[in-house]
Design an enzyme around this catalytic site. Sequence first.
Site, PDB file in Angstrom:
ATOM      1  N   GLU A 234       0.839  -1.204   0.000  1.00 42.12           N
ATOM      2  CA  GLU A 234       0.000   0.000   0.000  1.00 42.12           C
ATOM      3  C   GLU A 234       0.870   1.249   0.000  1.00 42.12           C
ATOM      4  O   GLU A 234       1.665   1.464   0.940  1.00 42.12           O
ATOM      5  CB  GLU A 234      -0.924   0.020   1.215  1.00 42.12           C
ATOM      6  CG  GLU A 234      -1.800   1.271   1.265  1.00 42.12           C
ATOM      7  CD  GLU A 234      -2.683   1.355   2.489  1.00 42.12           C
ATOM      8  OE1 GLU A 234      -3.300   2.414   2.708  1.00 42.12           O
ATOM      9  OE2 GLU A 234      -2.751   0.355   3.230  1.00 42.12           O
ATOM     10  N   HIS A 540      -2.676  10.114  -1.458  1.00 34.02           N
ATOM     11  CA  HIS A 540      -2.871   8.797  -2.065  1.00 34.02           C
ATOM     12  C   HIS A 540      -2.789   8.872  -3.585  1.00 34.02           C
ATOM     13  O   HIS A 540      -2.339   7.929  -4.231  1.00 34.02           O
ATOM     14  CB  HIS A 540      -4.213   8.196  -1.626  1.00 34.02           C
ATOM     15  CG  HIS A 540      -4.117   7.450  -0.336  1.00 34.02           C
ATOM     16  ND1 HIS A 540      -3.863   6.105  -0.271  1.00 34.02           N
ATOM     17  CD2 HIS A 540      -4.215   7.870   0.954  1.00 34.02           C
ATOM     18  CE1 HIS A 540      -3.818   5.716   0.980  1.00 34.02           C
ATOM     19  NE2 HIS A 540      -4.035   6.768   1.754  1.00 34.02           N
TER      20      HIS A 540
END
Length: 555
Positions: A234, A540
């Site tokens: 991630e 992100h």
Amino acid sequence: MELRRRYSSASAAKASDALPLPLHLTNAVFFTLFFSLAYYLLNRWRDKILSSSPLHLLTLSDIVAIFAFLASFIYLLGFFGIHFVQSFVSTRPNDDNVTNGAVRSPPFQCIDRANNDTVIKSARRPPLQIATEMVPLGDNDDIIVDSVMNGSVPSYALEARLGDCRRAAAIRREALHRATGRSLAGLPLDGFDYEAILGQCCEMPVGYVQVPVGVAGPLLLDGAEYTVPMATTEGCLVASTNRGCKAIYASGGASSVVLRDGMSRAPVVRFATANRAAELKYFLEDPLNFDTLAVVFNKSSRFGRLQSIKCSIAGKNLYARFTCSTGDAMGMNMVSKGVQNVLDFLQSDFPDMDVIGITGNYCSDKKPAAVNWIEGRGKSVVCEAIIKEDVVKKVLKTNVPALVELNMLKNLAGSAVAGALGGYNAHASNIVSAIFIATGQDPAQNVESSHCITMMEPVNNGKDLHISVTMSSIEVGTVGGGTQLPSQSACLNLLGVKGASTDSAGSNSRLLATIVAGSVLAGELSLMSAIAAGQLVKSHMKYNRSSKDMSKVSS
């Protein structure tokens, strides 16, 4: 003359192949011979003693009997002879089949088709060269692959039959490819020590998955600095945790305390009546019986020490939750063995007790459960820090009131609205999983290990931020399981908690638990700040997703 290889057997030659009779008949002969000769010699010596004859004077029959007795004794001493002979053959220093402790494959056979003769070549089968895109196999291995596919050689038995874990994985991989018709390109095979996982970590391997490992830190915790390894795919996770570590470091560090340290196992037993189940409950929870039960329980391990027993009844079924210390091991096997000892002990006083299972989910393992949230399991840890006002503004790009309000509405009220169980946090599971994978913990125990409540409140007249995480059931160990593998062992070594502590049993695993909690504290602080500052989506998009405007892309 045309030559081709032919694999004579899927397994290595056995010592029993040299026996003139089948193994079971040979065993029976030597077993009978041993006791018959022992009986004969004892009778002979008794007669000599009664007749006052010298014991050292032996007849020819006595000598033959003694030698035959010794031969049969040596055979039986070697577990019916086979292990004795096999160990002798396999450990000879000049044996061509042994190189650096590894057993090579048997020689291949070359067939002269013109003369129909079988010629044994001294050359050995060359090692397999396995590529990621394709798995080339020699003729010998092709035969084994066919045997696996038709069921004559079980896939799970390849390591034992071949004596080569890497070759077994390659053959299993090729059989899987042929059976499914699906490519395993991209799943690496080479570069991994398959011997290290045999019998302890993973069965029937066909490769390994690569997970990148990043580091966050230094994390200043209890006056010491730690660089924390995190295995994850991630984006933003390591960077975010690293920013939290920076904020904690700039504010003077965090502190932690271990509240409890004990692994639990809860068997379920059944009686004919609820009254009888209640009798066992009273017996187990009676303080007068605890010392006796502890002695029985503690026989299973040097480090497992019974701490408590708590029982719950459902009808005529009893659930007994045993909790014990486990040293530096995570301790599931340790507590299970201790529980089995107690159950065996109880059978004498409770012969009508029917043991349904060694675990009845009252433990509770790898499942969200209120009992772990309330009573704790593994290590219960509290970690806290005071983040200075200027650090909140300059490093975290937000302010104290915004963080306090967000924590109340998101982590506390929002989780309550959702009916969360132990999930009063922003993303504790993210950090716990990453550290678990990097250090060889059981990833499935992330379920209860991520139980966490994050608290934030203003201090020092509202200028600074007090943040804490309370984690009731961090289940970690520094010995056993995946912690012994080279990569995971290296990550534990980076933290200074590799293996068992030589100073104080259990101190390494407790330190690891506090590092997990400290890292969660850093991750909570950084993510909450990003949300409060409106930076979550932007970060992100930068680190975890493409920033391309898809509306401008032609179909």
